[in-house]
Scaffold this motif. Sequence first.
Motif, PDB file in Angstrom:
ATOM      1  N   ILE A  64       0.862  -1.169   0.000  1.00 48.59           N
ATOM      2  CA  ILE A  64       0.000   0.000   0.000  1.00 48.59           C
ATOM      3  C   ILE A  64       0.905   1.227   0.000  1.00 48.59           C
ATOM      4  CG2 ILE A  64      -0.245   0.008   2.505  1.00 48.59           C
ATOM      5  CD1 ILE A  64      -3.138   0.900   2.108  1.00 48.59           C
ATOM      6  N   ASP A  68      -2.150   6.187   0.019  1.00 45.72           N
ATOM      7  CA  ASP A  68      -3.282   5.311   0.326  1.00 45.72           C
ATOM      8  C   ASP A  68      -3.340   5.005   1.816  1.00 45.72           C
ATOM      9  OD1 ASP A  68      -4.194   5.185  -2.290  1.00 45.72           O
ATOM     10  OD2 ASP A  68      -3.026   3.386  -2.754  1.00 45.72           O
ATOM     11  N   ASP A  71      -4.660   8.162   3.526  1.00 45.31           N
ATOM     12  CA  ASP A  71      -6.104   8.290   3.273  1.00 45.31           C
ATOM     13  C   ASP A  71      -6.891   7.272   4.091  1.00 45.31           C
ATOM     14  OD1 ASP A  71      -5.597  10.353   1.494  1.00 45.31           O
ATOM     15  OD2 ASP A  71      -5.812   9.100  -0.298  1.00 45.31           O
ATOM     16  N   GLY A  72      -6.376   6.052   4.163  1.00 43.53           N
ATOM     17  CA  GLY A  72      -7.039   5.014   4.948  1.00 43.53           C
ATOM     18  C   GLY A  72      -7.049   5.339   6.430  1.00 43.53           C
ATOM     19  N   VAL A  92      -6.479  -0.535   8.260  1.00 44.17           N
ATOM     20  CA  VAL A  92      -6.455  -0.090   6.861  1.00 44.17           C
ATOM     21  C   VAL A  92      -6.139  -1.275   5.951  1.00 44.17           C
ATOM     22  CG1 VAL A  92      -5.214   1.365   5.190  1.00 44.17           C
ATOM     23  CG2 VAL A  92      -5.859   2.300   7.430  1.00 44.17           C
ATOM     24  N   ARG A  96      -8.482  -3.026   3.037  1.00 42.18           N
ATOM     25  CA  ARG A  96      -7.998  -3.049   1.648  1.00 42.18           C
ATOM     26  C   ARG A  96      -7.762  -4.460   1.127  1.00 42.18           C
ATOM     27  NH1 ARG A  96      -4.425   0.846  -1.529  1.00 42.18           N
ATOM     28  NH2 ARG A  96      -4.407  -0.244  -3.493  1.00 42.18           N
TER      29      ARG A  96
END
Length: 99
Positions: A64, A68, A71-72, A92, A96
């Motif tokens: 990741i 990302d 943001d997570g 997270v 995902r």
Amino acid sequence: MTVQTFLERANALRDQGPMALMSPDLPVLKAEAKAATTQLKADRAARAAAGKKPIACVPEGESIGIMDMLDGLAALPAADQKRPLKDGYARVLAKRFPC
């Protein structure tokens, strides 16, 4: 470091633009992220050794990206943002890459 603290410091760096590369906070945040990743890998190995299901099933060769991840982490509920970075990162990854 909590998720909230990590996000606050990361957002402050993001606001600095290219000058963030000179900030003494950058290596601190990189070290925190690396430590969380290392701890999660150790947790995964321990869960596997104990015959427990992994928290997340990240496909081989996948990862990741930092944006990302940020943001997570930012999307986590406020209660989860008070947890250690490792725990937030685990949530997270689980979202995902569910098993």
